[in-house]
Enzyme design. Structure first.
Site, PDB file in Angstrom:
ATOM      1  N   ASP A  29       0.823  -1.222   0.000  1.00  0.00           N
ATOM      2  CA  ASP A  29       0.000   0.000   0.000  1.00  0.00           C
ATOM      3  C   ASP A  29       0.859   1.275   0.000  1.00  0.00           C
ATOM      4  OD1 ASP A  29       0.966   0.069   2.570  1.00  0.00           O
ATOM      5  OD2 ASP A  29      -0.999   0.175   3.560  1.00  0.00           O
ATOM      6  N   ASP A  33       5.403  -0.728   7.312  1.00  0.00           N
ATOM      7  CA  ASP A  33       4.535  -1.298   8.347  1.00  0.00           C
ATOM      8  C   ASP A  33       5.292  -2.293   9.223  1.00  0.00           C
ATOM      9  OD1 ASP A  33       4.662  -3.652   6.714  1.00  0.00           O
ATOM     10  OD2 ASP A  33       3.110  -2.743   5.448  1.00  0.00           O
ATOM     11  N   ASP A 102       8.439   4.927  21.170  1.00  0.00           N
ATOM     12  CA  ASP A 102       8.368   6.370  21.277  1.00  0.00           C
ATOM     13  C   ASP A 102       7.156   6.696  22.147  1.00  0.00           C
ATOM     14  OD1 ASP A 102       8.741   9.134  20.522  1.00  0.00           O
ATOM     15  OD2 ASP A 102       9.618   8.374  18.665  1.00  0.00           O
ATOM     16  N   ASP A 201       9.273  11.800  23.894  1.00  0.00           N
ATOM     17  CA  ASP A 201       9.215  12.959  23.014  1.00  0.00           C
ATOM     18  C   ASP A 201       9.176  14.265  23.837  1.00  0.00           C
ATOM     19  OD1 ASP A 201       8.749  13.641  20.110  1.00  0.00           O
ATOM     20  OD2 ASP A 201       6.983  14.634  20.936  1.00  0.00           O
ATOM     21  N   GLU A 254      13.989  12.977  24.675  1.00  0.00           N
ATOM     22  CA  GLU A 254      14.306  14.013  23.694  1.00  0.00           C
ATOM     23  C   GLU A 254      14.140  15.339  24.430  1.00  0.00           C
ATOM     24  OE1 GLU A 254      12.907  15.823  19.405  1.00  0.00           O
ATOM     25  OE2 GLU A 254      11.472  15.466  21.008  1.00  0.00           O
ATOM     26  N   HIS A 323      14.646  11.348  12.422  1.00  0.00           N
ATOM     27  CA  HIS A 323      13.567  11.643  11.478  1.00  0.00           C
ATOM     28  C   HIS A 323      13.228  13.124  11.380  1.00  0.00           C
ATOM     29  CE1 HIS A 323      11.864  11.599  15.428  1.00  0.00           C
ATOM     30  NE2 HIS A 323      10.764  12.183  14.963  1.00  0.00           N
ATOM     31  N   ASP A 324      13.859  13.961  12.194  1.00  0.00           N
ATOM     32  CA  ASP A 324      13.581  15.402  12.150  1.00  0.00           C
ATOM     33  C   ASP A 324      14.710  16.200  11.508  1.00  0.00           C
ATOM     34  OD1 ASP A 324      11.190  15.132  13.584  1.00  0.00           O
ATOM     35  OD2 ASP A 324      12.171  15.434  15.517  1.00  0.00           O
TER      36      ASP A 324
HETATM   37  O1  ISL Z   1      12.271  19.094  14.226  1.00  0.00           O
HETATM   38  C1  ISL Z   1      12.380  20.112  14.826  1.00  0.00           C
HETATM   39  C2  ISL Z   1      12.620  21.328  14.148  1.00  0.00           C
HETATM   40  O2  ISL Z   1      12.547  21.056  12.814  1.00  0.00           O
HETATM   41  C3  ISL Z   1      12.282  20.141  16.270  1.00  0.00           C
HETATM   42  O3  ISL Z   1      12.010  21.397  16.758  1.00  0.00           O
HETATM   43  C4  ISL Z   1      11.216  19.181  16.703  1.00  0.00           C
HETATM   44  O4  ISL Z   1       9.967  19.705  16.451  1.00  0.00           O
HETATM   45  C5  ISL Z   1      11.384  18.912  18.149  1.00  0.00           C
HETATM   46  O5  ISL Z   1      12.628  18.310  18.264  1.00  0.00           O
HETATM   47  C6  ISL Z   1      10.316  17.991  18.679  1.00  0.00           C
HETATM   48  O6  ISL Z   1      10.289  16.812  17.941  1.00  0.00           O
HETATM   49  C7  ISL Z   1       9.485  15.776  18.359  1.00  0.00           C
HETATM   50  O7  ISL Z   1       8.157  16.174  18.653  1.00  0.00           O
HETATM   51  C8  ISL Z   1       7.390  16.677  17.554  1.00  0.00           C
HETATM   52  C9  ISL Z   1       7.447  15.760  16.328  1.00  0.00           C
HETATM   53  O8  ISL Z   1       6.906  16.416  15.223  1.00  0.00           O
HETATM   54  C10 ISL Z   1       8.856  15.314  16.030  1.00  0.00           C
HETATM   55  O9  ISL Z   1       8.874  14.425  14.949  1.00  0.00           O
HETATM   56  C11 ISL Z   1       9.422  14.720  17.277  1.00  0.00           C
HETATM   57  O10 ISL Z   1      10.690  14.159  17.102  1.00  0.00           O
HETATM   58  C12 ISL Z   1       5.980  16.805  18.036  1.00  0.00           C
HETATM   59  O11 ISL Z   1       5.562  15.603  18.614  1.00  0.00           O
HETATM   60 CA    CA Z   2       2.060  -1.227   4.166  1.00  0.00          CA
END
Ligand code: ISL
Ligand code: CA
Length: 544
Positions: A29, A33, A102, A201, A254, A323-324
């Site tokens: 899809d 996953d 997470d 987080d 984090e 991932h950020d």
């Molecule tokens: O990625 C950032 C800036 O581009 C950071 O400020 C980020 O938003 C911050 O580190 C918090 O991140 C975490 O919480 C967010 C989520 O979007 C992120 O993916 C996560 O890692 C809100 O839950």
């Molecule tokens: Ca899938």
């Protein structure tokens, strides 16, 4: 001295982060996953990882790809079922791999039952969040959101609610004891299922001391009211004593906008709060306060920051990607001539530092930033909101396009490149986000077959770390070096290693310390004691 039974399992662990949406799709899809993760467990075992940090797989409408949770005790059907999740935990366990989930508890999704009941006027659930009357013609205070714009959104009833992230992510009210009970119950639910810990987080901003107006800033007005508050420390201590300490957990927080002193308080072993923290200072080495406005990257600055944190913390959580963030070869390395060398150098450095190293999916094959054609290829809610904010500030399209393409979080969210086929071995269907065309030469299949690939370098380096007392638990000391070259020692009772990192694309003359070069990212025939080649990484052993 801790013996093997009291020693914490994570002290010498290598942890691999999976962003499920982009890892591997098992049913065509186009969305990664849990089935896909299970199919790659042997790959991870072979790589040498001890634990997986799994970005959120809970039920979620997916506005922030799972960081907006609508049911903490259920699985997003895009990713599979609870049975799939249980299977993942048990299959991983059989291979000796732990799962760290997470945990997003600063906010829920606006689709969460609690928030829906709150919106419908149920007083019990309104108190789970921050609902307030507006002031004058505007919001209850002047705080701003991490994703640009105001931190308050007006509801149909005329009241506002607080959200430090998108309006789809209402902040929980941690003054309410019911919230504490609900969330600790969720923690126990997952720990009882066999997960080994949590990546919490934005854990250092969950407790708002007051809702007063904040000091006006270009970004994040209001943060002095919620950053590292006393109430936050107390909450974390309670999580620790009442829940985490009852299981053999590893808890990494984090922590945004922390100084080494803040981070020390949060992760000091005696205070019994977090085991380790993710800090950001090295990620911001090339940004002017906010990441959309970049300045030139200077390796000597990165070195100064890493050194500072190595000195400050007992167990730093080390990483160059998640991932950020943009991909590390784009950030600190080279994507041209020295792509391979610089990716290996960053691997060597990450795995030689003191602390717990984290590898982000695709980093081990040297994946690069996305090759998006324009803003329309971007899915990230942060980029969307920032684009809107820049429009309000009258930035023209070409400027918005440039600033967002080079910094968007989606750079790290393109599908993992398993092979060079059309779907990159990620999917047989239409991928949810564009696959990078460089899958033709950056992919797991080709790199597995090539003894000198980045992937095989990761395997060797992980194994090296596992077998080295000095890297696993030795102390750290920086050694004098030319500009932009990082040299440090790691030393345990019986072993002293000198780690050399040339963070530039130039040859650098260096002093030779130690006795024998024993490991590096250039072939042995090219090892020269008195200088380092571009992006050279080497480990030198010393007799003690
Ligand atoms: O990625 C950032 C800036 O581009 C950071 O400020 C980020 O938003 C911050 O580190 C918090 O991140 C975490 O919480 C967010 C989520 O979007 C992120 O993916 C996560 O890692 C809100 O839950
Ligand atoms: Ca899938």
């Amino acid at each position: 001295m801790a013996n093997s039974s009291t020693k914490k399992w994570w002290k010498n662990a290598v942890i691999y982060q999976i962003y499920p949406r982009s890892f591997c799709d098992s049913n065509g899809d186009g969305i990664g996953d849990i089935g896909g993760i299970i199919s790659k467990l042997h790959y991870l075992k072979d790589l040498g990882v001890d634990a997986i940090w799994l970005s959120p797989v809970y039920s979620s409408p997916g506005y922030d790809n799972g960081y907006d949770i609508s049911d903490y005790k259920d699985i997003n059907p895009d990713f599979g079922t609870m049975e799939d999740m249980e299977r993942l935990i048990s299959r991983a366990k059989r291979l000796g791999i732990k799962i760290i989930m997470d945990l997003v508890i600063n906010h829920t999704s606006d689709h969460h039952e609690w928030f829906q009941k709150a919106l419908a006027g149920d007083p019990k659930y309104r108190d789970y969040y921050y609902f307030r009357k507006g002031k004058g013609h505007g919001a209850p205070n002047n705080w701003s959101s991490f994703f640009g714009g105001k931190a308050w959104t007006k509801t149909e009833s005329g009241d506002y609610y607080l959200h430090l992230f998108s309006k789809r992510q209402p902040d929980l009210n941690w003054h309410n004891p019911d919230v504490y009970e609900e969330i600790t119950d969720i923690m126990r639910f997952w720990l009882d299922k066999g997960v080994a810990g949590f990546r919490c987080d934005v854990i250092n901003i969950i407790y708002k001391e007051s809702l007063e107006n904040g000091i006006k800033r270009f970004s994040l007005t209001g943060r002095e009211h919620y950053l590292n508050t006393e109430g936050c420390h107390e909450l974390i201590q309670r999580f620790n004593s009442e829940v985490w300490s009852k299981y053999k957990t590893f808890i990494v927080g984090e922590t945004v906008m922390v100084t080494p002193d803040d981070a020390k308080l949060l992760s000091d072993e005696n205070r019994k709060e977090l085991d380790a923290v993710f800090f950001f200072e090295h990620m911001d080495v090339d940004s002017r306060g906010i990441k959309w406005f970049k300045k030139k990257y200077r390796p000597c600055k990165l070195i100064r920051i890493l050194d500072k944190w190595q000195e400050a913390l007992e167990v730093p959580a080390n990483y160059f990607e998640n991932h950020d963030q943009i991909r590390s070869v784009n950030h600190f390395g080279n994507t041209g001539k020295y792509w391979e060398k610089s990716a290996k150098l960053l691997c060597g450095l990450n795995l030689s530092l003191r602390g717990v190293p984290f590898i982000y999916e695709g980093e081990e094959i040297g994946m690069t930033n996305a090759d998006f054609r324009g803003l329309r290829d971007i899915k990230d809610i942060e980029s969307y909101n920032i684009n809107q904010a820049m429009k309000r500030l009258l930035f023209v399209h070409s400027v918005r396009r440039k600033l967002i393409l080079q910094t968007t979080r989606d750079n790290a969210r393109t599908p993992v490149q398993w092979d060079s086929s059309e779907g990159a071995g990620f999917t047989t269907g239409e991928p949810w986000i564009k696959i990078n065309a460089n899958k033709s030469y950056i992919n797991v299949q080709d790199e597995s077959a090539d003894e000198n690939s980045i992937l095989n370098f990761y395997k060797k380096m992980i194994e090296f770390r596992k077998n080295s007392q000095a890297l696993a638990e030795g102390n750290y000391r920086r050694v004098a070096s030319p500009n932009d070259v990082y040299i440090f020692t790691r030393e345990s009772k019986d072993e002293r290693l000198y780690i050399y990192c040339n963070l530039t694309g130039f040859t650098k003359a260096v002093e030779f310390y130690g006795d024998n070069i024993i490991f590096g990212n250039y072939p042995e025939s090219k090892w020269e004691k008195s200088y380092l080649k571009p992006y050279e990484f080497r480990i030198v052993a010393s007799n003690i």
